[in-house]
Scaffold this motif. Sequence first.
Motif, PDB file in Angstrom:
ATOM      1  N   HIS A  92      52.774  32.283  40.718  1.00  9.60           N
ATOM      2  CA  HIS A  92      52.288  32.024  42.075  1.00  9.60           C
ATOM      3  C   HIS A  92      50.847  31.563  41.979  1.00  9.60           C
ATOM      4  N   TRP A  93      50.433  30.739  42.923  1.00 13.22           N
ATOM      5  CA  TRP A  93      49.068  30.212  42.955  1.00 13.22           C
ATOM      6  C   TRP A  93      48.467  30.445  44.328  1.00 13.22           C
ATOM      7  N   ARG A  94      47.130  30.507  44.368  1.00 12.88           N
ATOM      8  CA  ARG A  94      46.428  30.525  45.643  1.00 12.88           C
ATOM      9  C   ARG A  94      45.152  29.709  45.484  1.00 12.88           C
TER      10      ARG A  94
ATOM     11  N   SER B 195      45.938  31.787  39.529  1.00 12.66           N
ATOM     12  CA  SER B 195      47.177  32.546  39.399  1.00 12.66           C
ATOM     13  C   SER B 195      46.851  33.817  38.638  1.00 12.66           C
TER      14      SER B 195
ATOM     15  N   GLY C  33      52.028  27.459  46.117  1.00  5.62           N
ATOM     16  CA  GLY C  33      50.596  27.574  46.302  1.00  5.62           C
ATOM     17  C   GLY C  33      49.799  26.384  45.809  1.00  5.62           C
TER      18      GLY C  33
END
Length: 177
Positions: free
Chosen positions: A109-111, A103, A70
Amino acid sequence: GHWQTVLTAATAGGAAVDIEAAADNNTVLYAAFRAPFRGRGRAAGPEPSEPPVFVSTDAGRHWKPAAAAGLPATGRGRPALAVAPGTHGRRLYAYLAQGVFRSDDAAAHWRLASADPRLVGGGQFFHIYVDPTDARVLYLMQTAAYRSTDAGATWQPFTGAPSGDDFNAFWMDPSQP
């Protein structure tokens, strides 16, 4: 007392530029690194293959790279971090050259939260702060000081001229943000 080296630029592939702790879980720390420089602000070769964020869950004794899923692979600039209160270190914001990333699982996880064009690029400022009483309220220092009240999705300038007041630091009273 004495100091012990636990994470170095050689280990992380760049220079340390930010370290943040979870206010409600002092064993959780995050460190941000940027690619090394070579003369006049240019990166020395390709950016490191490691992600720009490292995490420690034992008060800094041991560190591991955070997940890169991400996050942009290159061109990240000078990363800045903010750990949201009341999340035990699980919500983390990263301000990179491409925008603000979020996160909610301790950097697994990242967005992308926002790629607002007023916030991307640059590289001089890159400071992000989270309100100590509300994990959804963020502040960015840029050519104006910006505020988000929706966890980084939208931003409004709240002080300064977007043409270049150049805010470099921010402090808020933790008891009355």
